[in-house]
Design an enzyme around this catalytic site. Structure first.
Site: not given
Ligand SMILES: NC(=O)C1=CN([C@@H]2O[C@H](COP(=O)(O)OP(=O)(O)OC[C@H]3O[C@@H](n4cnc5c(N)ncnc54)[C@H](OP(=O)(O)O)[C@@H]3O)[C@@H](O)[C@H]2O)C=CC1
Ligand SMILES: CC(C)(CO)C(=O)C(=O)O
Length: 339
Positions: A7-11, A102, A204, A212, A273
Site C-alpha cells: 500500500g505504497a501511497g503517501a506514507i 493509524n 497518537k 479526525n 486525513s
Molecule cells: N498520510 C499521512 O500524512 C498520514 C497517514 N497516517 C496513516 O498511515 C496509513 C496510510 O495512510 P496514507 O499513506 O495516507 O494512505 P494512502 O491512501 O495514501 O496509501 C495507501 C495506498 O494503498 C493503496 N492500496 C489500497 N488498496 C490496495 C490494494 N488492494 N492493492 C494495492 N494497493 C492498494 C492505495 O491506492 P488507492 O489510492 O487506489 O486506494 C494507496 O495508494 C493510514 O492508516 C493513515 O491513517 C498516519 C499519519 C499521517
Molecule cells: C491530524 C493528525 C496529525 C492527528 O489527528 C493525524 O494523524 C491525521 O490527520 O490522521
C-alpha cells in the site's frame, strides 16, 4: 533483507523512497495511476527544496515478489482485510508484519496479558481474519508521526516529521525489531524501539479519535478545532472517555489531555486525513480510529457518550458521501443502548 511496502501511497511511498535511497532491497505494492506512474517514471519524493527519485520494483501482484523478511503495511487500516489473500505469497515462516497505520492494530491483544489476551476486535478485524491469516505472532507495532501526501501519481510530498516508533507486542527488544530500526535510521528516519508500544499507539490515537471526525464534520483545520472553545471542549470530552478506556487496559499516558491538545494546535492549519479523504471522495478510516474505541469501551463497560454522538454523525456523513460501509454506532444496537 527483503522488504515489501504493502500500500505504497503517501506514507508507504515516503518510506519506500527513503529505504531505497539507503540501499535496501525494497518492493512496493500499489495500484492504479500511482502504480503506472511509478513504473514509468520511478517514485519521487519532494521534501522542502529536495527532490529524490528512486526506481524500486513496483507491482499490484504480490505473488511476483516472493517471501519477504518484513512487510510494512501502509494501507489505510480499513483496507487490510481485503488484501489478506493477496498477501499470502509474501509470507514465510520468519516474515514480520509491521503495521504502519493509524488506530488500533489487529494484533493489539497479542502478548497483552490479562483478561483480553488473544481477543480480536470486530470493528477492525471482522471475524479475526487478520489475526489468523496474517498472523498476530508476526506483528511489529509502528506509529506513524510524519505527514505526507500523494501530490500527483508517482510523486510524494513530505509535509513534516520522520519519526516511526517501533515495538514488539511483547515489549522485548528482539533482533528483528532492532534490525528494522537500524535500517530506518540508515534511511534518515527516526525509529526508537519502545518496550511499551501500546502507550504510543494510544497517544497518537488520542488525537485521531476526536480531531479526525470533528474535522470531517466541521471542515475545520486542527488549529481551529483546538482553539474554538466548543470544539476544544468536545475534543477534550472524547479524549477523557478514551483515556479511561485505555487505562483500563493498562495504558500509561505520558502527557495530559491539555498538553496533547496544545501539541495538535501547534501543528497549525492542517486538514486531518479524514477531512482530506472526505474532500477527495476516498473511503474514510472511521472504524480503525473511532469505532474501535467505542468497541473497547463496550468491552470495559465504560460509557462513551461524547464519542458515540460524534461517531453517529461522522458515520452518517460518510455514508451519505458513499465513503463508508462498515459497522458503526448508528447500526450497532449496543452503542444505541449505552448512548
Ligand atoms: N498520510 C499521512 O500524512 C498520514 C497517514 N497516517 C496513516 O498511515 C496509513 C496510510 O495512510 P496514507 O499513506 O495516507 O494512505 P494512502 O491512501 O495514501 O496509501 C495507501 C495506498 O494503498 C493503496 N492500496 C489500497 N488498496 C490496495 C490494494 N488492494 N492493492 C494495492 N494497493 C492498494 C492505495 O491506492 P488507492 O489510492 O487506489 O486506494 C494507496 O495508494 C493510514 O492508516 C493513515 O491513517 C498516519 C499519519 C499521517
Ligand atoms: C491530524 C493528525 C496529525 C492527528 O489527528 C493525524 O494523524 C491525521 O490527520 O490522521
Amino acid at each position: 533483507m527483503k522488504i515489501c511496502i504493502y500500500g505504497a501511497g503517501a506514507i508507504g511511498g515516503y518510506l519506500g523512497v527513503q529505504l531505497a535511497r539507503a540501499g535496501a532491497d525494497v518492493s512496493l505494492v500499489a495500484r492504479g495511476a500511482h502504480l503506472a506512474a511509478m513504473r514509468e517514471r520511478g517514485l519521487t519524493l519532494l521534501a522542502g527544496e529536495e527532490k529524490h527519485t528512486v526506481h524500486p520494483r513496483c507491482t499490484d501482484n504480490p505473488a511476483e515478489l516472493g517471501v519477504q523478511d518484513y512487510i510494512i503495511i501502509t494501507l489505510k487500516a480499513h483496507s487490510i482485510t481485503g488484501v489478506i489473500e493477496k498477501m499470502q505469497p509474501l509470507l514465510g515462516p520468519h516474515t514480520r508484519i509491521v503495521t504502519a497505520v493509524n488506530g488500533i492494530p489487529y494484533w493489539y491483544f497479542y502478548k497483552h496479558g490479562g483478561d483480553y489476551e488473544n481477543s480480536t476486535l470486530e470493528s477492525i478485524d471482522p471475524g479475526g481474519r487478520q489475526w489468523r491469516e496474517i498472523g498476530a505472532e508476526r506483528a511489529i507495532g509502528c506509529i506513524v508521526y510524519p505527514a505526507t501526501e500523494i501530490e500527483a501519481p508517482g510523486v510524494i510530498r513530505h509535509v513534516y516529521g520522520n519519526n516511526f516508533p517501533l515495538g514488539e507486542p511483547s515489549g522485548e527488544i528482539t533482533g528483528d525489531v532492532q534490525r528494522l530500526a537500524d535500517l530506518f535510521v540508515a534511511a534518515s528516519l527516526k525509529a526508537p524501539v519502545l518496550d511499551r508500544i501500546r502507550d504510543e499507539i494510544w497517544l497518537k490515537l488520542w488525537g485521531n479519535v476526536c480531531f479526525n471526525p470533528i474535522s470531517a464534520l466541521t471542515h475545520a483545520t486542527l488549529d481551529v478545532i483546538c482553539t474554538d472553545p466548543a470544539t476544544r471542549a468536545l475534543s477534550r470530552a472524547i479524549m477523557v472517555e478514551t483515556q479511561g478506556i485505555a487505562e483500563t487496559f493498562g495504558v500509561k499516558f505520558r502527557v495530559d489531555v491539555e498538553r496533547r491538545i496544545e501539541g495538535a494546535r501547534k501543528v497549525g492549519a492542517h486538514k486531518t486525513s479524514m477531512l482530506q479523504d472526505l474532500e477527495r471522495g476516498r473511503p474514510m478510516e472511521i472504524d480503525p480510529l473511532v469505532t474501535v474505541v467505542q468497541e473497547m469501551g463496550r468491552l470495559t463497560g465504560i460509557a462513551t457518550p461524547a464519542l458515540d454522538s460524534v461517531l453517529a454523525m461522522v458515520t452518517q456523513r460518510a455514508r451519505i458521501a458513499g465513503l463508508y460501509d462498515g459497522v458503526s454506532a448508528s447500526t450497532d444496537p449496543r452503542a444505541l443502548a449505552v448512548a
